[in-house]
Design an enzyme around this catalytic site. Sequence first.
Site, PDB file in Angstrom:
ATOM      1  N   GLU A  34       9.341  15.071  16.320  1.00  8.94           N
ATOM      2  CA  GLU A  34       9.792  15.004  14.926  1.00  8.94           C
ATOM      3  C   GLU A  34       9.030  16.056  14.113  1.00  8.94           C
ATOM      4  O   GLU A  34       7.807  16.083  14.121  1.00  8.94           O
ATOM      5  CB  GLU A  34       9.496  13.614  14.372  1.00  8.94           C
TER       6      GLU A  34
ATOM      7  N   LYS B  13       0.853  -1.196   0.000  1.00  8.43           N
ATOM      8  CA  LYS B  13       0.000   0.000   0.000  1.00  8.43           C
ATOM      9  C   LYS B  13       0.887   1.244   0.000  1.00  8.43           C
ATOM     10  O   LYS B  13       1.461   1.617   1.003  1.00  8.43           O
ATOM     11  CB  LYS B  13      -0.916   0.038   1.220  1.00  8.43           C
TER      12      LYS B  13
ATOM     13  N   GLY C 192       6.487   4.424   8.607  1.00  4.52           N
ATOM     14  CA  GLY C 192       5.662   5.617   8.745  1.00  4.52           C
ATOM     15  C   GLY C 192       5.823   6.205  10.127  1.00  4.52           C
ATOM     16  O   GLY C 192       6.856   6.001  10.783  1.00  4.52           O
ATOM     17  N   SER C 193       4.803   6.898  10.564  1.00  6.14           N
ATOM     18  CA  SER C 193       4.926   7.642  11.823  1.00  6.14           C
ATOM     19  C   SER C 193       4.763   6.722  13.035  1.00  6.14           C
ATOM     20  O   SER C 193       4.128   5.663  12.957  1.00  6.14           O
ATOM     21  CB  SER C 193       3.866   8.734  11.849  1.00  6.14           C
ATOM     22  N   THR C 194       5.313   7.154  14.143  1.00  2.02           N
ATOM     23  CA  THR C 194       5.262   6.340  15.362  1.00  2.02           C
ATOM     24  C   THR C 194       3.824   6.116  15.857  1.00  2.02           C
ATOM     25  O   THR C 194       3.481   4.981  16.210  1.00  2.02           O
ATOM     26  CB  THR C 194       6.182   6.963  16.435  1.00  2.02           C
TER      27      THR C 194
ATOM     28  N   CYS D 195      13.349  10.152   7.924  1.00  2.00           N
ATOM     29  CA  CYS D 195      13.145   9.625   9.279  1.00  2.00           C
ATOM     30  C   CYS D 195      14.413   9.752  10.100  1.00  2.00           C
ATOM     31  O   CYS D 195      14.358   9.894  11.306  1.00  2.00           O
ATOM     32  CB  CYS D 195      12.697   8.179   9.191  1.00  2.00           C
TER      33      CYS D 195
ATOM     34  N   ILE E  69       0.997   5.853  14.183  1.00  2.00           N
ATOM     35  CA  ILE E  69       0.336   4.838  13.342  1.00  2.00           C
ATOM     36  C   ILE E  69       1.006   3.476  13.562  1.00  2.00           C
ATOM     37  O   ILE E  69       0.344   2.441  13.591  1.00  2.00           O
ATOM     38  CB  ILE E  69       0.377   5.221  11.841  1.00  2.00           C
ATOM     39  N   GLY E  70       2.315   3.488  13.757  1.00  2.00           N
ATOM     40  CA  GLY E  70       3.040   2.239  14.033  1.00  2.00           C
ATOM     41  C   GLY E  70       2.514   1.557  15.287  1.00  2.00           C
ATOM     42  O   GLY E  70       2.334   0.331  15.318  1.00  2.00           O
TER      43      GLY E  70
ATOM     44  N   GLU F  58       9.341   0.553  10.929  1.00  2.00           N
ATOM     45  CA  GLU F  58      10.378   1.586  10.745  1.00  2.00           C
ATOM     46  C   GLU F  58       9.670   2.907  10.967  1.00  2.00           C
ATOM     47  O   GLU F  58       8.882   3.331  10.125  1.00  2.00           O
ATOM     48  CB  GLU F  58      10.944   1.544   9.325  1.00  2.00           C
TER      49      GLU F  58
HETATM   50  P1  NAP Z   1       2.056   7.912   8.207  1.00  2.00           P
HETATM   51  O1  NAP Z   1       1.035   8.960   8.268  1.00  2.00           O
HETATM   52  O2  NAP Z   1       2.253   7.052   9.398  1.00  2.00           O
HETATM   53  O3  NAP Z   1       1.682   7.028   6.935  1.00  2.00           O
HETATM   54  C1  NAP Z   1       2.487   5.982   6.477  1.00  2.00           C
HETATM   55  C2  NAP Z   1       1.656   5.001   5.697  1.00  2.00           C
HETATM   56  O4  NAP Z   1       0.698   4.400   6.571  1.00  2.00           O
HETATM   57  C3  NAP Z   1       0.847   5.622   4.557  1.00  2.00           C
HETATM   58  O5  NAP Z   1       0.800   4.719   3.487  1.00  2.00           O
HETATM   59  C4  NAP Z   1      -0.523   5.774   5.196  1.00  2.00           C
HETATM   60  O6  NAP Z   1      -1.584   5.840   4.264  1.00  2.00           O
HETATM   61  C5  NAP Z   1      -0.595   4.520   6.023  1.00  2.00           C
HETATM   62  N1  NAP Z   1      -1.576   4.568   7.111  1.00  2.00           N
HETATM   63  C6  NAP Z   1      -2.106   5.652   7.721  1.00  2.00           C
HETATM   64  N2  NAP Z   1      -2.976   5.267   8.681  1.00  2.00           N
HETATM   65  C7  NAP Z   1      -3.003   3.920   8.676  1.00  2.00           C
HETATM   66  C8  NAP Z   1      -3.702   2.938   9.437  1.00  2.00           C
HETATM   67  N3  NAP Z   1      -4.548   3.268  10.414  1.00  2.00           N
HETATM   68  N4  NAP Z   1      -3.487   1.633   9.162  1.00  2.00           N
HETATM   69  C9  NAP Z   1      -2.630   1.268   8.195  1.00  2.00           C
HETATM   70  N5  NAP Z   1      -1.931   2.159   7.443  1.00  2.00           N
HETATM   71  C10 NAP Z   1      -2.113   3.458   7.686  1.00  2.00           C
HETATM   72  O7  NAP Z   1       3.487   8.485   7.879  1.00  2.00           O
HETATM   73  P2  NAP Z   1       3.869   9.508   6.731  1.00  2.00           P
HETATM   74  O8  NAP Z   1       3.444  10.854   7.178  1.00  2.00           O
HETATM   75  O9  NAP Z   1       3.418   9.007   5.415  1.00  2.00           O
HETATM   76  O10 NAP Z   1       5.467   9.386   6.722  1.00  2.00           O
HETATM   77  C11 NAP Z   1       6.255  10.091   7.578  1.00  2.00           C
HETATM   78  C12 NAP Z   1       6.684   9.255   8.762  1.00  2.00           C
HETATM   79  O11 NAP Z   1       7.355   8.078   8.322  1.00  2.00           O
HETATM   80  C13 NAP Z   1       7.663   9.979   9.639  1.00  2.00           C
HETATM   81  O12 NAP Z   1       7.350   9.799  10.987  1.00  2.00           O
HETATM   82  C14 NAP Z   1       8.988   9.307   9.307  1.00  2.00           C
HETATM   83  O13 NAP Z   1       9.934   9.407  10.311  1.00  2.00           O
HETATM   84  C15 NAP Z   1       8.565   7.919   9.035  1.00  2.00           C
HETATM   85  N6  NAP Z   1       9.567   7.214   8.218  1.00  2.00           N
HETATM   86  C16 NAP Z   1      10.368   6.272   8.803  1.00  2.00           C
HETATM   87  C17 NAP Z   1      11.327   5.610   8.069  1.00  2.00           C
HETATM   88  C18 NAP Z   1      12.198   4.568   8.715  1.00  2.00           C
HETATM   89  O14 NAP Z   1      12.796   3.794   7.988  1.00  2.00           O
HETATM   90  N7  NAP Z   1      12.285   4.510  10.026  1.00  2.00           N
HETATM   91  C19 NAP Z   1      11.482   5.893   6.715  1.00  2.00           C
HETATM   92  C20 NAP Z   1      10.663   6.851   6.136  1.00  2.00           C
HETATM   93  C21 NAP Z   1       9.708   7.500   6.905  1.00  2.00           C
HETATM   94  P3  NAP Z   1      -2.055   7.274   3.673  1.00  2.00           P
HETATM   95  O15 NAP Z   1      -1.012   7.693   2.752  1.00  2.00           O
HETATM   96  O16 NAP Z   1      -3.340   7.024   2.998  1.00  2.00           O
HETATM   97  O17 NAP Z   1      -2.192   8.186   4.849  1.00  2.00           O
END
Ligand code: NAP
Length: 503
Positions: free
Chosen positions: A397, A187, A240-242, A296, A244-245, A262
């Site tokens: 963050e 996704k 993604g974000s903590t 990230c 949601i993780g 991650e």
């Molecule tokens: P996000 O809001 O957590 O979204 C990440 C993904 O999760 C998107 O595809 C999102 O879909 C999906 N999602 C949202 N809600 C969900 C749910 N309830 N159940 C399942 N999936 C869901 O994060 P982001 O804003 O896209 O990305 C930024 C974050 O990612 C930052 O916190 C960054 O630090 C982190 N990140 C970490 C790494 C690492 O390797 N540690 C690498 C890159 C980024 P939608 O797009 O439809 O919202």
Amino acid sequence: MTQVKEARFETLEMKRQHYSMIINGERVDGAETFTTYNPATGEKIATVAKATIEDAEKAILAARQSFDYGKWKKSPINKRSRVLNKIAGIMRARFNELVELEILDSGKSLSAAQGQVMQAIEDFEFYAGAIVGHRGNVNNVPGQFQNVAEKEPVGVCAQIIPWNYPLMMAAWKIAPAIATGCSIVVKPATLTPLTAIVLGEICIEAGVPEGVVNILPGAGSSVGNYLVEHEKVDKVAFTGSTPIGKNIMEKASQTLKRVTLELGGKSPNIVFEDADIDAAVDGSLFGIFYNTGQSCEARSRLYIHESIYETFMEKFVEKTKKLQLGDPFNKTTHIGAVISEEQLKVIDGYVQSAKEEGATIVTGGKVAEIEGFEAGYWYEPTVITNVHHDMKVVKEEIFGPVVVVMPFKDEKEAVKLANDSEYGLGSALWTKDYARATRVSKQIEAGIVMVNCPFSAFPGTPFGGYKQSGFGRELCIETLDLYTETKSIISYFGSRPLNPFGL
Ligand code: NAP
Ligand code: MG
């Protein structure tokens, strides 16, 4: 204009107005679509099929079917390796197209997009090699027993991707999963779905059988959540974000899915008094402002030894002011757009909160006006001083081009400040003293320590977090273990029958 811009969409295959889902090896469209935009210009790029719950169900069943009854997981490892290399080959041949599409969909700069697309290619090449050497083991057991511990693919994996590195994150997930023989439903992020869709098409073109790679653009809160809760999914790999993780981990626990996360970061960057100051300035600039700070592992907390603070800051601020924002297709652009208007407001909100709490904005601190790109989302590279560890801007963050800077007195204080965070993803040290580098590296609570180096990841290097930055490692050999189960086979072919009850 650069050559790349003039050549944009020269190869017309990608000049599409619409992108479909990929389910069971086919392009699929449903009742709904959404639009993806170019954050640099605010312009519409294309419409994308928006997966519904019914589509998600079909994708999961296709993956399940291919895993349970298909050939992929049973195919010889050499064959899977060949297909991964073929995927990399097609990506190489279409390098410029992928770069262009990534720039359009995410607003990132040409140099950033080129590096990331190249790394995505190299990830497939890395796993094409690594899978050949991936194996279980034979263990010592008494007498005439034998034990073979085999590696088997974990099953159907849901892979959820963020918007900051759309293609690279897709590669980090898809390559090790299909190398081990898993079937996947990917996704992509709603803001940047295009390159992951094209990568899915490339996988099929390269010979990945139907149902093994499914690409499901759609909303995280609906189809993302559905994948996480579904009983026929064996593993969730999420970046993604903590918050949601955490939500995903809780939901996945209902069916005890394997989970790798991650997540976010607030990574420290420590410059010691014996560092090569110019190298530390350049590396620290890249550490925070690369990818518009939307990394990230962005080194967003900068700690400078008090004896070099003035000298360092003078150079650092001067170079920050020289960073070029503007046309992402221009080779000389350092900083691309922020991903969305919403994210622009989040970034500015953090900067305003810092001001209200008494911090000093040394440079930047506001939305940037870029000629010719007025409808896009841009933020000035921002340096904030006079901060302390209770401030939001230091603790949370931001995910934008904003760095907070603090002086420190000695090594002990530097380590204490660096570790004073709920996150633990990246970290960087600048020192010429090898003993100090070793000592401090061992004390830092983070999955990655960069010593005199601004780069956090190469194919083969473990990438992942401590603490609330998640768990599991990507991009490395260990990742293959996270897409496999270990089956311990204990056997006996001794001459006498075993009769443990003595009956
Ligand atoms: P996000 O809001 O957590 O979204 C990440 C993904 O999760 C998107 O595809 C999102 O879909 C999906 N999602 C949202 N809600 C969900 C749910 N309830 N159940 C399942 N999936 C869901 O994060 P982001 O804003 O896209 O990305 C930024 C974050 O990612 C930052 O916190 C960054 O630090 C982190 N990140 C970490 C790494 C690492 O390797 N540690 C690498 C890159 C980024 P939608 O797009 O439809 O919202
Ligand atoms: Mg977009």
